[in-house]
Design a protein around this motif. Structure first.
Motif, PDB file in Angstrom:
ATOM      1  N   TYR A  50     -24.678  14.215  25.188  1.00  0.00           N
ATOM      2  CA  TYR A  50     -25.787  13.051  25.393  1.00  0.00           C
ATOM      3  C   TYR A  50     -25.452  12.533  26.654  1.00  0.00           C
ATOM      4  O   TYR A  50     -24.697  12.077  26.889  1.00  0.00           O
ATOM      5  CB  TYR A  50     -25.217  12.138  24.197  1.00  0.00           C
ATOM      6  N   ASN A  51     -26.885  12.465  27.239  1.00  0.00           N
ATOM      7  CA  ASN A  51     -27.192  12.075  28.498  1.00  0.00           C
ATOM      8  C   ASN A  51     -26.208  12.754  29.640  1.00  0.00           C
ATOM      9  O   ASN A  51     -25.185  11.716  30.290  1.00  0.00           O
ATOM     10  CB  ASN A  51     -26.695  10.445  28.611  1.00  0.00           C
ATOM     11  N   GLU A  52     -26.162  13.928  29.729  1.00  0.00           N
ATOM     12  CA  GLU A  52     -25.128  14.753  30.304  1.00  0.00           C
ATOM     13  C   GLU A  52     -25.592  15.464  31.499  1.00  0.00           C
ATOM     14  O   GLU A  52     -25.060  16.814  31.720  1.00  0.00           O
ATOM     15  CB  GLU A  52     -24.099  15.357  29.498  1.00  0.00           C
ATOM     16  N   GLU A  53     -26.758  15.079  31.990  1.00  0.00           N
ATOM     17  CA  GLU A  53     -27.684  16.002  32.974  1.00  0.00           C
ATOM     18  C   GLU A  53     -26.918  16.318  34.330  1.00  0.00           C
ATOM     19  O   GLU A  53     -27.032  17.288  34.776  1.00  0.00           O
ATOM     20  CB  GLU A  53     -28.877  15.190  33.583  1.00  0.00           C
ATOM     21  N   GLN A  54     -25.901  15.298  34.653  1.00  0.00           N
ATOM     22  CA  GLN A  54     -25.006  15.804  35.855  1.00  0.00           C
ATOM     23  C   GLN A  54     -24.210  16.765  35.371  1.00  0.00           C
ATOM     24  O   GLN A  54     -23.552  17.410  36.571  1.00  0.00           O
ATOM     25  CB  GLN A  54     -24.619  14.384  36.277  1.00  0.00           C
ATOM     26  N   GLY A  65     -30.435  13.987  21.543  1.00  0.00           N
ATOM     27  CA  GLY A  65     -31.425  12.989  21.530  1.00  0.00           C
ATOM     28  C   GLY A  65     -31.343  12.287  22.916  1.00  0.00           C
ATOM     29  O   GLY A  65     -31.593  11.127  23.116  1.00  0.00           O
ATOM     30  N   SER A  66     -30.709  13.051  23.908  1.00  0.00           N
ATOM     31  CA  SER A  66     -30.550  12.446  25.313  1.00  0.00           C
ATOM     32  C   SER A  66     -31.722  11.940  26.048  1.00  0.00           C
ATOM     33  O   SER A  66     -32.859  12.334  25.736  1.00  0.00           O
ATOM     34  CB  SER A  66     -30.034  13.627  26.285  1.00  0.00           C
ATOM     35  N   ARG A  67     -31.684  10.728  26.748  1.00  0.00           N
ATOM     36  CA  ARG A  67     -32.674   9.848  27.280  1.00  0.00           C
ATOM     37  C   ARG A  67     -32.955  10.338  28.678  1.00  0.00           C
ATOM     38  O   ARG A  67     -34.024   9.972  29.458  1.00  0.00           O
ATOM     39  CB  ARG A  67     -32.513   8.469  27.500  1.00  0.00           C
ATOM     40  N   ASP A  68     -32.206  11.562  29.330  1.00  0.00           N
ATOM     41  CA  ASP A  68     -32.383  11.855  30.824  1.00  0.00           C
ATOM     42  C   ASP A  68     -32.743  13.239  30.640  1.00  0.00           C
ATOM     43  O   ASP A  68     -33.346  13.511  29.694  1.00  0.00           O
ATOM     44  CB  ASP A  68     -30.866  11.636  31.540  1.00  0.00           C
ATOM     45  N   ALA A  69     -32.359  13.976  31.558  1.00  0.00           N
ATOM     46  CA  ALA A  69     -32.911  15.462  31.778  1.00  0.00           C
ATOM     47  C   ALA A  69     -32.045  16.304  31.417  1.00  0.00           C
ATOM     48  O   ALA A  69     -31.687  17.247  31.795  1.00  0.00           O
ATOM     49  CB  ALA A  69     -33.363  15.673  33.224  1.00  0.00           C
ATOM     50  N   THR A  70     -31.220  15.814  30.320  1.00  0.00           N
ATOM     51  CA  THR A  70     -30.122  16.963  30.053  1.00  0.00           C
ATOM     52  C   THR A  70     -30.768  18.170  29.538  1.00  0.00           C
ATOM     53  O   THR A  70     -30.181  19.326  29.863  1.00  0.00           O
ATOM     54  CB  THR A  70     -29.317  16.175  28.830  1.00  0.00           C
ATOM     55  N   PHE A  71     -31.740  18.157  28.337  1.00  0.00           N
ATOM     56  CA  PHE A  71     -32.243  19.142  28.143  1.00  0.00           C
ATOM     57  C   PHE A  71     -32.939  20.191  29.214  1.00  0.00           C
ATOM     58  O   PHE A  71     -33.183  21.411  29.050  1.00  0.00           O
ATOM     59  CB  PHE A  71     -33.221  19.142  26.955  1.00  0.00           C
ATOM     60  N   ALA A  72     -33.554  19.565  30.130  1.00  0.00           N
ATOM     61  CA  ALA A  72     -34.271  20.136  31.365  1.00  0.00           C
ATOM     62  C   ALA A  72     -33.041  20.945  31.865  1.00  0.00           C
ATOM     63  O   ALA A  72     -33.252  21.999  32.297  1.00  0.00           O
ATOM     64  CB  ALA A  72     -35.048  19.238  32.001  1.00  0.00           C
ATOM     65  N   GLN A  73     -31.926  20.367  32.177  1.00  0.00           N
ATOM     66  CA  GLN A  73     -30.876  21.236  32.671  1.00  0.00           C
ATOM     67  C   GLN A  73     -30.482  22.376  31.780  1.00  0.00           C
ATOM     68  O   GLN A  73     -30.183  23.342  32.427  1.00  0.00           O
ATOM     69  CB  GLN A  73     -29.866  20.403  33.049  1.00  0.00           C
ATOM     70  N   ILE A  74     -30.452  22.257  30.659  1.00  0.00           N
ATOM     71  CA  ILE A  74     -30.108  23.477  29.940  1.00  0.00           C
ATOM     72  C   ILE A  74     -31.304  24.436  29.714  1.00  0.00           C
ATOM     73  O   ILE A  74     -30.716  25.461  29.923  1.00  0.00           O
ATOM     74  CB  ILE A  74     -30.216  22.872  28.347  1.00  0.00           C
ATOM     75  N   CYS A 113     -18.750  18.490  26.700  1.00  0.00           N
ATOM     76  CA  CYS A 113     -19.751  18.998  27.737  1.00  0.00           C
ATOM     77  C   CYS A 113     -19.274  18.542  29.175  1.00  0.00           C
ATOM     78  O   CYS A 113     -19.465  19.126  30.098  1.00  0.00           O
ATOM     79  CB  CYS A 113     -20.989  18.697  27.472  1.00  0.00           C
ATOM     80  N   ASP A 114     -18.540  17.406  29.211  1.00  0.00           N
ATOM     81  CA  ASP A 114     -17.998  16.791  30.504  1.00  0.00           C
ATOM     82  C   ASP A 114     -16.601  17.430  31.112  1.00  0.00           C
ATOM     83  O   ASP A 114     -16.039  17.112  32.113  1.00  0.00           O
ATOM     84  CB  ASP A 114     -17.771  15.410  30.369  1.00  0.00           C
ATOM     85  N   PHE A 167     -18.586  13.351  36.497  1.00  0.00           N
ATOM     86  CA  PHE A 167     -19.942  12.914  36.642  1.00  0.00           C
ATOM     87  C   PHE A 167     -20.213  12.100  35.374  1.00  0.00           C
ATOM     88  O   PHE A 167     -19.801  12.247  34.312  1.00  0.00           O
ATOM     89  CB  PHE A 167     -21.001  13.867  36.725  1.00  0.00           C
ATOM     90  N   GLY A 168     -20.821  10.826  35.537  1.00  0.00           N
ATOM     91  CA  GLY A 168     -20.990  10.133  34.415  1.00  0.00           C
ATOM     92  C   GLY A 168     -20.014   9.162  33.786  1.00  0.00           C
ATOM     93  O   GLY A 168     -18.740   9.126  34.484  1.00  0.00           O
ATOM     94  N   GLU A 169     -20.094   8.508  32.594  1.00  0.00           N
ATOM     95  CA  GLU A 169     -19.130   7.666  32.058  1.00  0.00           C
ATOM     96  C   GLU A 169     -19.074   8.085  30.612  1.00  0.00           C
ATOM     97  O   GLU A 169     -20.197   8.738  30.089  1.00  0.00           O
ATOM     98  CB  GLU A 169     -19.285   6.252  32.312  1.00  0.00           C
ATOM     99  N   SER A 170     -18.059   7.726  29.958  1.00  0.00           N
ATOM    100  CA  SER A 170     -17.800   7.997  28.484  1.00  0.00           C
ATOM    101  C   SER A 170     -19.037   7.354  27.975  1.00  0.00           C
ATOM    102  O   SER A 170     -19.169   6.086  28.136  1.00  0.00           O
ATOM    103  CB  SER A 170     -16.351   7.580  28.016  1.00  0.00           C
ATOM    104  N   LYS A 171     -19.360   7.642  26.644  1.00  0.00           N
ATOM    105  CA  LYS A 171     -20.647   7.321  25.882  1.00  0.00           C
ATOM    106  C   LYS A 171     -19.818   6.544  24.613  1.00  0.00           C
ATOM    107  O   LYS A 171     -20.607   5.783  23.868  1.00  0.00           O
ATOM    108  CB  LYS A 171     -21.361   8.054  25.437  1.00  0.00           C
ATOM    109  N   TRP A 172     -18.559   6.478  24.671  1.00  0.00           N
ATOM    110  CA  TRP A 172     -17.588   5.834  23.460  1.00  0.00           C
ATOM    111  C   TRP A 172     -17.094   4.525  23.927  1.00  0.00           C
ATOM    112  O   TRP A 172     -16.325   4.541  24.901  1.00  0.00           O
ATOM    113  CB  TRP A 172     -16.467   6.656  23.106  1.00  0.00           C
TER     114      TRP A 172
END
Length: 311
Positions: A10-14, A42-51, A93-94, A199-204
């Motif tokens: 979830y929002n893990e493009e990096q 349902g990520s709002r960033d480019a996660t699926f594009a990276q996949i 994923c992180d 990269f990034g921060e925890s979503k919880w």
């Protein structure tokens, strides 16, 4: 033998490129036939594009994207339905779940284990509020489902037969950690230390963890409903004590105006009633969701056409 690794995102493009690089290198080096199954929740960033990019470069990488955010539980079960492996590992994923532990799980599975649980030695660097809320959550869930979940996580390996059992369950509100305990089978354990995110921060957040706790507690246990009966008994006992006190004072001629007592009694009983209605209402909501029979998730698109049934 094929090892599938399911990675909810979830929002893990990096993190996607690094995760693919680390896992691919490790599994190739150890001559393990594998596939990486990413599920973008349902990520709002480019996660699926990276996949998609990773899948185009490596045919062993697969992925799916939800039509919206359905939650981590749905992403895990979507990954399980897409995975084709003889053994399936579920991990973050992180890479906070150490990749090298996957090799230990694989060895235990080759030795006959059907479920290999990853047990946390430490929770890594978290805020005090988050650690306290997480600790309370696992203690409550351990009591509710009568299984020790204080150090449990979603990081585990499942044999194909266990995956098929979980996918065959008709319920819509699922709790992966508890269901993997409930299913049984031969179980082994490996310990690990939670790693820091690169990269990034925890979503919880603390609030989301509390919501997650309530949802999973009511989806897996009926104990909160039994607490309604306990609260009713406490309310009755409290009322009887006040009645005896008032009656004794009346007989002794020392009775005083009972306005305060009546108000307190109404507040206590009213509070218990409202809390009880809330608990019952939450279970009715769970029943309502199950009766509707809607799918756990909706897949918007996948990186290939090998999608299995099960949504």
């Amino acid at each position: 033998m094929l090892l599938s690794i399911v990675l909810p995102a979830y929002n893990e493009e990096q993190n996607i490129p690094n995760t693919v690089k680390v896992l691919t290198g490790m599994l190739t080096e150890n001559a393990i036939d594998y596939e990486l199954v990413f599920v973008s929740d349902g990520s709002r960033d480019a996660t699926f594009a990276q996949i998609q990019k990773a899948a185009a470069e490596n045919p062993k990488v697969r992925g799916a994207e939800f039509s919206r955010n359905f939650g981590k539980e749905a992403a895990i079960f979507a990954g399980l339905s897409l995975a084709a492996g003889d053994a399936v590992v579920v991990m973050d994923c992180d890479l906070q779940h150490p990749p090298e532990v996957v090799l230990e799980m694989w060895k235990l599975w080759r030795g006959g284990a059907e479920v290999v649980e990853g047990i946390k030695e430490s929770r890594g660097r978290e805020s005090l509020a988050h650690k306290l809320s997480a600790g309370l959550f696992y203690k409550v869930m351990s009591r509710l489902i009568k299984m020790d979940m204080n150090a449990s996580s979603d990081f585990k390996l499942l044999d194909r037969k266990v995956v098929d059992v979980l996918l065959g369950l008709p319920e819509r509100n699922t709790f992966f950690r508890a269901l993997s305990f409930w299913a049984g089978f031969r179980r082994e354990y490996v310990s690990y230390q939670v790693q820091e995110r690169q990269f990034g921060e925890s979503k919880w957040s603390t609030l989301s963890l509390m919501k997650y706790a309530v949802t999973n507690a009511t989806s897996f246990s009926t104990l909160p409903l039994q607490l309604v009966t306990v609260m009713g008994m406490i309310s009755i006992l409290f009322s009887v004590v006040l009645f005896i006190q008032t009656f004794v004072k009346y007989l002794s001629g020392t009775a005083v105006e009972g306005f305060t007592t009546v108000i307190l009694l109404i507040l206590v009983i009213g509070g218990f009633l409202m809390l009880s209605l809330g608990v019952i209402g939450h279970y009715i909501a769970r029943i309502y969701e199950e009766v509707k029979g809607r799918p756990k998730y909706i897949i918007r698109r996948i990186t290939d056409v090998r999608q299995r049934e099960g949504t």
